[in-house]
Design an enzyme around this catalytic site. Structure first.
Site, PDB file in Angstrom:
ATOM      1  N   GLY A  11       3.792  -5.279  -7.629  1.00  0.00           N
ATOM      2  CA  GLY A  11       4.748  -4.311  -8.175  1.00  0.00           C
ATOM      3  C   GLY A  11       6.145  -4.536  -7.614  1.00  0.00           C
ATOM      4  N   ARG A  72       1.289 -10.469 -11.623  1.00  0.00           N
ATOM      5  CA  ARG A  72      -0.019 -10.356 -10.991  1.00  0.00           C
ATOM      6  C   ARG A  72      -0.801 -11.606 -11.413  1.00  0.00           C
ATOM      7  NH1 ARG A  72       1.382  -4.715 -11.285  1.00  0.00           N
ATOM      8  NH2 ARG A  72       1.308  -4.012  -9.130  1.00  0.00           N
ATOM      9  N   ASP A 103       0.289  -4.517  -0.633  1.00  0.00           N
ATOM     10  CA  ASP A 103      -0.896  -4.934   0.127  1.00  0.00           C
ATOM     11  C   ASP A 103      -1.648  -6.076  -0.545  1.00  0.00           C
ATOM     12  OD1 ASP A 103      -1.770  -3.183  -1.879  1.00  0.00           O
ATOM     13  OD2 ASP A 103      -3.520  -2.561  -0.729  1.00  0.00           O
ATOM     14  N   THR A 125       6.987  -1.954  -1.225  1.00  0.00           N
ATOM     15  CA  THR A 125       6.253  -1.146  -2.204  1.00  0.00           C
ATOM     16  C   THR A 125       6.779   0.288  -2.158  1.00  0.00           C
ATOM     17  OG1 THR A 125       4.158  -0.004  -2.643  1.00  0.00           O
ATOM     18  CG2 THR A 125       4.356  -1.002  -0.492  1.00  0.00           C
ATOM     19  N   ASP A 127       5.193   2.784  -2.812  1.00  0.00           N
ATOM     20  CA  ASP A 127       4.131   3.687  -2.333  1.00  0.00           C
ATOM     21  C   ASP A 127       4.189   3.890  -0.813  1.00  0.00           C
ATOM     22  OD1 ASP A 127       3.227   3.837  -4.900  1.00  0.00           O
ATOM     23  OD2 ASP A 127       1.552   2.452  -4.626  1.00  0.00           O
ATOM     24  N   ASP A 129       2.583   2.466   1.445  1.00  0.00           N
ATOM     25  CA  ASP A 129       1.213   2.638   1.931  1.00  0.00           C
ATOM     26  C   ASP A 129       0.735   1.483   2.806  1.00  0.00           C
ATOM     27  OD1 ASP A 129       1.186   0.809  -0.112  1.00  0.00           O
ATOM     28  OD2 ASP A 129      -0.596   1.610  -1.103  1.00  0.00           O
ATOM     29  N   ARG A 171      -1.293   5.797  -6.396  1.00  0.00           N
ATOM     30  CA  ARG A 171      -2.697   5.875  -6.836  1.00  0.00           C
ATOM     31  C   ARG A 171      -3.636   6.147  -5.675  1.00  0.00           C
ATOM     32  NH1 ARG A 171      -1.794   2.085 -11.244  1.00  0.00           N
ATOM     33  NH2 ARG A 171      -1.768   0.377  -9.756  1.00  0.00           N
TER      34      ARG A 171
HETATM   35  P1  ADP Z   1       0.891  -5.420  -4.650  1.00  0.00           P
HETATM   36  O1  ADP Z   1       1.248  -6.630  -3.848  1.00  0.00           O
HETATM   37  O2  ADP Z   1       2.089  -4.691  -5.159  1.00  0.00           O
HETATM   38  O3  ADP Z   1      -0.105  -4.545  -3.921  1.00  0.00           O
HETATM   39  P2  ADP Z   1      -1.294  -6.408  -6.320  1.00  0.00           P
HETATM   40  O4  ADP Z   1      -2.346  -5.651  -5.573  1.00  0.00           O
HETATM   41  O5  ADP Z   1      -1.386  -6.445  -7.802  1.00  0.00           O
HETATM   42  O6  ADP Z   1       0.178  -5.917  -5.984  1.00  0.00           O
HETATM   43  O7  ADP Z   1      -1.330  -7.911  -5.756  1.00  0.00           O
HETATM   44  C1  ADP Z   1      -0.404  -8.859  -6.204  1.00  0.00           C
HETATM   45  C2  ADP Z   1      -1.047 -10.215  -6.303  1.00  0.00           C
HETATM   46  O8  ADP Z   1      -1.483 -10.648  -5.016  1.00  0.00           O
HETATM   47  C3  ADP Z   1      -2.299 -10.296  -7.166  1.00  0.00           C
HETATM   48  O9  ADP Z   1      -2.043 -10.398  -8.545  1.00  0.00           O
HETATM   49  C4  ADP Z   1      -2.937 -11.571  -6.649  1.00  0.00           C
HETATM   50  O10 ADP Z   1      -2.295 -12.713  -7.202  1.00  0.00           O
HETATM   51  C5  ADP Z   1      -2.604 -11.501  -5.161  1.00  0.00           C
HETATM   52  N1  ADP Z   1      -3.764 -10.948  -4.435  1.00  0.00           N
HETATM   53  C6  ADP Z   1      -4.192  -9.657  -4.419  1.00  0.00           C
HETATM   54  N2  ADP Z   1      -5.328  -9.535  -3.684  1.00  0.00           N
HETATM   55  C7  ADP Z   1      -5.628 -10.778  -3.232  1.00  0.00           C
HETATM   56  C8  ADP Z   1      -6.683 -11.324  -2.438  1.00  0.00           C
HETATM   57  N3  ADP Z   1      -7.675 -10.554  -1.952  1.00  0.00           N
HETATM   58  N4  ADP Z   1      -6.663 -12.654  -2.174  1.00  0.00           N
HETATM   59  C9  ADP Z   1      -5.681 -13.436  -2.654  1.00  0.00           C
HETATM   60  N5  ADP Z   1      -4.666 -12.990  -3.414  1.00  0.00           N
HETATM   61  C10 ADP Z   1      -4.628 -11.685  -3.708  1.00  0.00           C
END
Ligand code: ADP
Length: 319
Positions: A11, A72, A103, A125, A127, A129, A171
């Protein structure tokens, strides 16, 4: 270290651009070349790299969003995807990577570090969080955006003597709801971390009207419940006209606040310091005004607790 990469992922958050600018300029100052990677881990897999110079990050410090774009990428959650990304980094002679995001993005950074690519995370972020940092880039700006919207809602709520249910992002965490609820004097703040009884909330709203309140504002973090349904139930149970508003994506946009620009610039500078010192697999955080580095795995092993002192104070102040 001669060459590093930088990407923004997940995000978007206002202030990401200020962090990119800081990483690029501090690295160049230290004689390190920087490659920007478009669309986060997706661009890493697709080898979508661009060399960044001093001027390429000009005129972005004040802009929301991210000039490197974000995305993503499910494929990057797999070992094959991560190895593809690592190969592309190595092909460009990149020896270290800065990942800016939430995260999920930190999990991606951790995976790359484990494969041998020294990676530093910067928390961004709205959030807020992420543990081991008091603030994440974007939270302050988003909070100000929400408070600004709430000021406007309050005008109409008072004039029409209405109850408003306002849904804010969050969320899994209620930091934004709590913070903006206090700042805007909301009557009730509903967060995913703390269970609530709608009957008790309706009773509180009714008592407020008996005492002469002209309106009620209820802030709901999106993970705490369905704001439309909550609004309907409040109207049914109190007999008071109730409207629900979902603030949605407007909370993510806008020019970053001065605080977020300074936070992002400092975190970007610190990330380059760490990479230069061959530190890896750490997240930069700000704790009591100090910029510190914490193991990404440690950061991801806990959820950031809600500030219960603020939560209890909010309840007292809302009478
Ligand atoms: P944010 O970073 O805002 O929390 P996301 O949770 O959508 O957003 O994570 C962003 C991107 O990070 C994901 O689309 C994926 O490419 C990568 N990612 C998320 N979780 C993992 C994981 N467990 N291992 C490797 N890459 C991850």
């Amino acid at each position: 270290m001669n060459r590093i990469g930088i990407l923004t992922s997940g995000g978007d958050a206002p202030g990401m651009n200020a962090a990119i600018r800081a990483v690029v300029r501090k690295a160049l100052h230290n004689g390190i070349e920087v490659y920007g990677i478009h669309r986060g881990f997706l661009g890493l897999i697709n080898s979508d790299f661009v060399k960044l110079d001093l001027r390429s990050v000009g005129d972005i410090i004040h802009r929301g969003g991210t000039m490197l774009l974000t995305a993503r990428c499910e494929e990057f959650k797999t070992k094959e995807g991560q190895e593809k990304g690592l190969k592309n980094l190595e092909a460009f002679g990149i020896e270290g990577l800065v990942v800016i995001g939430g995260d999920g993005s930190l999990r991606g950074a951790n995976a790359l570090s484990k494969l041998g690519m020294p990676t530093i995370g910067i928390p961004a972020t709205i959030d807020n969080d992420i543990a081991y940092t008091d603030n994440c880039i974007g939270f302050d700006t988003a909070a100000n955006t929400v408070v600004d919207a709430l000021n406007k809602v309050r005008d109409t709520a008072t004039s029409h003597e209405r109850t408003f249910v306002i849904e804010v992002m969050g969320r899994r965490a209620g930091h934004l709801a709590l913070y903006t609820g206090i700042a805007s004097g909301a009557e009730t703040i509903l967060v995913p971390e703390i269970p609530f009884e709608l009957d008790a909330i309706c009773e509180k709203i009714k008592q407020g009207y008996v005492r002469g309140k002209l309106h009620s504002i209820i802030i709901v973090a999106e993970g705490a419940g369905n704001s439309i349904e909550i609004g309907k139930t409040i109207q049914e149970k109190t007999g008071l006209e109730t409207r629900a508003i979902i603030l949605g994506h407007l909370q993510r946009g806008g020019n970053p606040s001065a605080y977020d620009r300074i936070l992002a610039s400092s975190m970007g500078g610190k990330a380059v310091d760490l990479i230069t010192q061959n530190v890896k697999d750490k997240m930069v955080g700000v704790v009591n005004g100090e910029f510190v580095a914490t193991d990404i795995e440690k950061v991801l092993s806990v959820s950031k607790p809600l500030n219960m002192q603020l939560y209890e104070l909010a309840d007292i102040l809302s009478l």
